[in-house]
Motif scaffolding. Sequence first.
Motif, PDB file in Angstrom:
ATOM      1  N   PRO A 260       8.142  10.061  -2.759  1.00 53.41           N
ATOM      2  CA  PRO A 260       7.262  10.222  -1.601  1.00 53.41           C
ATOM      3  C   PRO A 260       5.788  10.395  -1.982  1.00 53.41           C
ATOM      4  N   LYS A 261       5.521  11.091  -3.072  1.00 47.53           N
ATOM      5  CA  LYS A 261       4.129  11.287  -3.487  1.00 47.53           C
ATOM      6  C   LYS A 261       3.480   9.958  -3.870  1.00 47.53           C
ATOM      7  N   LEU A 262       4.185   9.168  -4.666  1.00 52.71           N
ATOM      8  CA  LEU A 262       3.624   7.884  -5.079  1.00 52.71           C
ATOM      9  C   LEU A 262       3.518   6.931  -3.898  1.00 52.71           C
ATOM     10  N   ARG A 263       4.511   6.929  -3.041  1.00 51.73           N
ATOM     11  CA  ARG A 263       4.470   6.056  -1.858  1.00 51.73           C
ATOM     12  C   ARG A 263       3.260   6.392  -0.979  1.00 51.73           C
ATOM     13  N   ALA A 264       2.970   7.665  -0.805  1.00 51.20           N
ATOM     14  CA  ALA A 264       1.810   8.078   0.003  1.00 51.20           C
ATOM     15  C   ALA A 264       0.512   7.596  -0.646  1.00 51.20           C
ATOM     16  N   TRP A 265       0.415   7.687  -1.961  1.00 52.24           N
ATOM     17  CA  TRP A 265      -0.778   7.210  -2.647  1.00 52.24           C
ATOM     18  C   TRP A 265      -0.896   5.683  -2.538  1.00 52.24           C
ATOM     19  N   GLU A 266       0.207   4.988  -2.712  1.00 52.48           N
ATOM     20  CA  GLU A 266       0.192   3.522  -2.627  1.00 52.48           C
ATOM     21  C   GLU A 266      -0.260   3.047  -1.245  1.00 52.48           C
ATOM     22  N   ALA A 267       0.082   3.797  -0.224  1.00 53.45           N
ATOM     23  CA  ALA A 267      -0.311   3.418   1.139  1.00 53.45           C
ATOM     24  C   ALA A 267      -1.826   3.466   1.333  1.00 53.45           C
ATOM     25  N   LYS A 268      -2.521   4.162   0.452  1.00 48.33           N
ATOM     26  CA  LYS A 268      -3.979   4.295   0.545  1.00 48.33           C
ATOM     27  C   LYS A 268      -4.715   3.252  -0.291  1.00 48.33           C
TER      28      LYS A 268
ATOM     29  N   GLU B 194      -7.827  -2.758   0.113  1.00 47.74           N
ATOM     30  CA  GLU B 194      -7.636  -4.195  -0.020  1.00 47.74           C
ATOM     31  C   GLU B 194      -8.461  -4.690  -1.209  1.00 47.74           C
ATOM     32  N   GLY B 195      -7.861  -5.559  -1.988  1.00 42.95           N
ATOM     33  CA  GLY B 195      -8.557  -6.133  -3.133  1.00 42.95           C
ATOM     34  C   GLY B 195      -8.373  -5.362  -4.434  1.00 42.95           C
ATOM     35  N   ARG B 196      -7.805  -4.169  -4.379  1.00 39.70           N
ATOM     36  CA  ARG B 196      -7.557  -3.387  -5.591  1.00 39.70           C
ATOM     37  C   ARG B 196      -6.127  -3.649  -6.048  1.00 39.70           C
ATOM     38  N   SER B 197      -5.949  -3.876  -7.338  1.00 35.05           N
ATOM     39  CA  SER B 197      -4.605  -4.119  -7.859  1.00 35.05           C
ATOM     40  C   SER B 197      -3.798  -2.824  -7.847  1.00 35.05           C
ATOM     41  N   ALA B 198      -2.485  -2.978  -7.865  1.00 38.80           N
ATOM     42  CA  ALA B 198      -1.600  -1.812  -7.891  1.00 38.80           C
ATOM     43  C   ALA B 198      -1.877  -0.972  -9.137  1.00 38.80           C
ATOM     44  N   LYS B 199      -2.127  -1.620 -10.266  1.00 38.08           N
ATOM     45  CA  LYS B 199      -2.402  -0.902 -11.522  1.00 38.08           C
ATOM     46  C   LYS B 199      -3.708  -0.112 -11.415  1.00 38.08           C
ATOM     47  N   GLU B 200      -4.742  -0.760 -10.903  1.00 37.17           N
ATOM     48  CA  GLU B 200      -6.035  -0.073 -10.751  1.00 37.17           C
ATOM     49  C   GLU B 200      -5.902   1.130  -9.818  1.00 37.17           C
ATOM     50  N   HIS B 201      -5.175   0.937  -8.733  1.00 40.89           N
ATOM     51  CA  HIS B 201      -5.013   2.026  -7.768  1.00 40.89           C
ATOM     52  C   HIS B 201      -4.180   3.162  -8.363  1.00 40.89           C
ATOM     53  N   GLU B 202      -3.118   2.809  -9.035  1.00 38.73           N
ATOM     54  CA  GLU B 202      -2.268   3.835  -9.642  1.00 38.73           C
ATOM     55  C   GLU B 202      -3.041   4.620 -10.701  1.00 38.73           C
TER      56      GLU B 202
END
Length: 169
Positions: free
Chosen positions: A106-114, A117-125
Motif C-alpha cells: 500500500p505504501k508503494l502503491r500510494a507513492w506510485e499514484a503520485k 506525467e513524463g517521469r519514469s517509474a525508476k525516476e519516481h521510485e
Amino acid sequence: MLKVKTVKAKVPWVGEVEFETVQSARNAAWKLYVEMRTRIVTQQLDDDQGLLREALDSLYALFGLTRGILKDAGPDVGASPKKSVGDIAITFLNEGIRPFTATWHPKLRAWEAKCPEGRSAKEHEDQWPEASQMRQELRQLNQELTKFANALARIAGVPLLSTETQAQD
C-alpha cells in the motif's frame, strides 16, 4: 510405492524440523526451491538496481505459485504429523512474506499514484522518501528467504545451486 526419507532442516519462521517425507513432498520442496532461487527476492538488490515494484510483484507471485505447487502435489505434502512441506510453505507465506507485502504494497502503491506525467517509474521510485527503508527491509527479508530456500534444498535432497548460498546458512 512410497519411499520415506527422514529430513532435518533449520527453517526460518519455523525453527528446527525433523520429519519423514515422501517423494511428492521432496518434489514440491524442489519446485519451491527453484522458484525461490530464481527470483530477485533471494538475490542481492543493490540500491541503484531494479525497481522495488518488481521485487514486490515477485514476492506476491510466490503466493500463487506456492498454492499451485502444494495443490498439485496433493495431500502427501501435508501428511507429516508434526511439520510438513505444506506446513512449512504456508508458514513461509503467512509469517515470512505477508507481513512485508502487507506493509509495503500500500505504501508503494500510494507513492506510485503520485507519479507526474513524463517521469519514469525508476525516476519516481528513486525520489520516494521510504525507498531506502524498504530496500533495507528487503535485504533483511532476502537473507531469511535465502535460508528458507536452502532448507527447501535439504528437504528435496538436492545440493544447493550455488556455493555462495552455503556461506549464508
